[in-house]
Design an enzyme around this catalytic site. Structure first.
Site, short mmCIF file in Angstrom:
data_model
loop_
_atom_site.label_atom_id
_atom_site.label_comp_id
_atom_site.label_asym_id
_atom_site.label_seq_id
_atom_site.Cartn_x
_atom_site.Cartn_y
_atom_site.Cartn_z
N ALA A 1 0.85 -1.20 0.00
CA ALA A 1 0.00 0.00 0.00
C ALA A 1 0.88 1.24 0.00
O ALA A 1 1.93 1.28 0.64
CB ALA A 1 -0.92 0.02 1.22
N VAL A 2 0.41 2.24 -0.73
CA VAL A 2 1.06 3.56 -0.74
C VAL A 2 -0.01 4.59 -0.39
O VAL A 2 -1.13 4.52 -0.92
CB VAL A 2 1.69 3.85 -2.13
N GLU B 1 -1.15 -12.14 -5.96
CA GLU B 1 -2.50 -12.25 -6.52
C GLU B 1 -3.18 -10.90 -6.40
O GLU B 1 -3.06 -10.23 -5.37
CB GLU B 1 -3.28 -13.29 -5.74
N ASN C 1 -8.33 -4.18 -10.08
CA ASN C 1 -7.36 -3.28 -9.44
C ASN C 1 -6.35 -2.81 -10.51
O ASN C 1 -5.21 -3.26 -10.56
CB ASN C 1 -6.67 -3.98 -8.28
N TYR D 1 2.48 -3.74 -11.49
CA TYR D 1 3.17 -5.03 -11.60
C TYR D 1 3.66 -5.26 -13.03
O TYR D 1 4.78 -5.73 -13.23
CB TYR D 1 2.24 -6.16 -11.15
C1 LIG Z 1 -0.98 -0.10 -6.37
C2 LIG Z 1 -0.18 0.96 -5.61
C3 LIG Z 1 0.62 0.26 -4.51
C4 LIG Z 1 0.79 1.65 -6.60
O1 LIG Z 1 1.67 2.48 -5.88
P1 LIG Z 1 2.35 3.77 -6.55
O2 LIG Z 1 3.38 4.26 -5.61
O3 LIG Z 1 1.31 4.74 -6.97
O4 LIG Z 1 3.02 3.13 -7.85
P2 LIG Z 1 4.24 3.74 -8.69
O5 LIG Z 1 4.24 5.22 -8.58
O6 LIG Z 1 5.48 3.02 -8.32
O7 LIG Z 1 3.79 3.32 -10.17
C5 LIG Z 1 4.69 2.73 -11.10
C6 LIG Z 1 3.97 2.53 -12.40
O8 LIG Z 1 2.81 1.70 -12.22
C7 LIG Z 1 1.76 2.14 -13.09
N1 LIG Z 1 0.65 2.70 -12.30
C8 LIG Z 1 0.60 2.86 -10.95
N2 LIG Z 1 -0.61 3.38 -10.60
C9 LIG Z 1 -1.31 3.54 -11.74
C10 LIG Z 1 -2.61 4.04 -12.02
N3 LIG Z 1 -3.43 4.48 -11.03
N4 LIG Z 1 -3.03 4.06 -13.30
C11 LIG Z 1 -2.23 3.63 -14.30
N5 LIG Z 1 -0.97 3.15 -14.09
C12 LIG Z 1 -0.52 3.11 -12.83
C13 LIG Z 1 2.38 3.23 -13.97
O9 LIG Z 1 2.98 2.58 -15.06
C14 LIG Z 1 3.43 3.79 -13.03
O10 LIG Z 1 4.45 4.47 -13.71
P3 LIG Z 1 4.20 6.00 -14.19
O11 LIG Z 1 3.67 6.75 -12.98
O12 LIG Z 1 5.56 6.44 -14.62
O13 LIG Z 1 3.20 5.95 -15.31
C15 LIG Z 1 -1.10 2.07 -5.00
O14 LIG Z 1 -1.97 2.54 -6.00
C16 LIG Z 1 -1.94 1.57 -3.84
O15 LIG Z 1 -1.54 1.66 -2.69
N6 LIG Z 1 -3.15 1.05 -4.13
C17 LIG Z 1 -4.06 0.56 -3.09
C18 LIG Z 1 -3.58 -0.72 -2.48
C19 LIG Z 1 -3.42 -1.82 -3.51
O16 LIG Z 1 -4.22 -1.94 -4.44
N7 LIG Z 1 -2.39 -2.65 -3.32
C20 LIG Z 1 -2.10 -3.77 -4.19
C21 LIG Z 1 -2.81 -4.98 -3.71
S1 LIG Z 1 -2.54 -6.36 -4.81
#
Ligand SMILES: CC(C)(COP(=O)(O)OP(=O)(O)OC[C@H]1O[C@@H](n2cnc3c(N)ncnc32)[C@H](O)[C@@H]1OP(=O)(O)O)[C@@H](O)C(=O)NCCC(=O)NCCS
Length: 170
Positions: free
Chosen positions: A87-88, A120, A125, A132
């Site tokens: 999570a972020v 998984e 999502n 990923y």
């Molecule tokens: C999924 C999550 C961890 C991503 O974290 P983040 O810090 O925003 O991810 P990053 O900044 O490292 O993203 C890297 C790349 O992933 C892709 N990406 C991440 N979020 C995205 C979005 N909302 N839409 C499209 N692409 C996305 C992009 O390619 C991104 O690169 P870019 O910003 O240069 O385009 C965050 O959205 C989160 O906490 N979500 C809720 C919890 C969750 O779903 N956890 C995963 C459970 S399986």
């Protein structure tokens, strides 16, 4: 012990100091709040606390300017590990922190001779799946109707996508 990693944000070319630390039960309240605020289907505090207190699991948090803005939890086995949660904080998304948590985890798992990461993710999502895929994870199978869509729609099911990454490719 804290490890200081310097990372580049995409919004600026400045270097921002980030701190990766082990996530322990001392941080459970912050982690549970972050989970509630960041995820559409958050783990409960009890689920988080059981996972963090499991000695087999590997759990890291990420601090930016003394604020906990993310965490990752994984369960290693012999030569592979499952990412159980990531999570972020909503205010820190799309800055590369999710990627850096996976990369930091991978760096540490490599030292334990772990070669493969599995996870998984819900089919809906899109942010997580995009993250990923951007790191090189590949879809390897689908678990049909594995998840309830959300807590209010228990009868509507959602597929789970199982993904794999060979850590050496990171
Ligand atoms: C999924 C999550 C961890 C991503 O974290 P983040 O810090 O925003 O991810 P990053 O900044 O490292 O993203 C890297 C790349 O992933 C892709 N990406 C991440 N979020 C995205 C979005 N909302 N839409 C499209 N692409 C996305 C992009 O390619 C991104 O690169 P870019 O910003 O240069 O385009 C965050 O959205 C989160 O906490 N979500 C809720 C919890 C969750 O779903 N956890 C995963 C459970 S399986």
């Amino acid at each position: 012990m804290k490890l200081v990693i310097t990372t580049k944000t995409k919004l600026t070319t400045k270097h921002i100091s980030t701190f990766f630390k082990k996530l322990t039960l001392y941080e459970i309240d912050t982690a549970a709040q972050l989970e509630q605020e960041s995820s559409k289907n958050p783990w409960s505090k009890k689920q988080l606390s059981e996972s963090i207190s499991n000695p087999n699991n590997v759990c890291y948090l990420l601090e930016v300017k003394s604020k906990i803005i993310g965490f990752i939890i994984a369960m290693p086995s012999v030569d592979s590990a499952d990412i159980l949660n990531l999570a972020v904080h909503k205010d820190f998304k799309r800055k590369g922190y999710g990627s850096s948590l996976i990369e930091y985890l991978s760096m540490n798992l490599k030292k334990r001779h772990i070669k493969t990461l599995f996870l998984e993710v819900r089919q809906g999502n899109f942010a997580a799946i995009a993250l990923y895929l951007s790191l090189g994870f590949e879809e390897i199978s689908i678990r049909k109707n594995y998840y309830a869509k959300n807590s209010n729609q228990l009868s509507i099911k959602e597929d789970g996508i199982i993904m794999r990454l060979e850590i050496s490719t990171l």
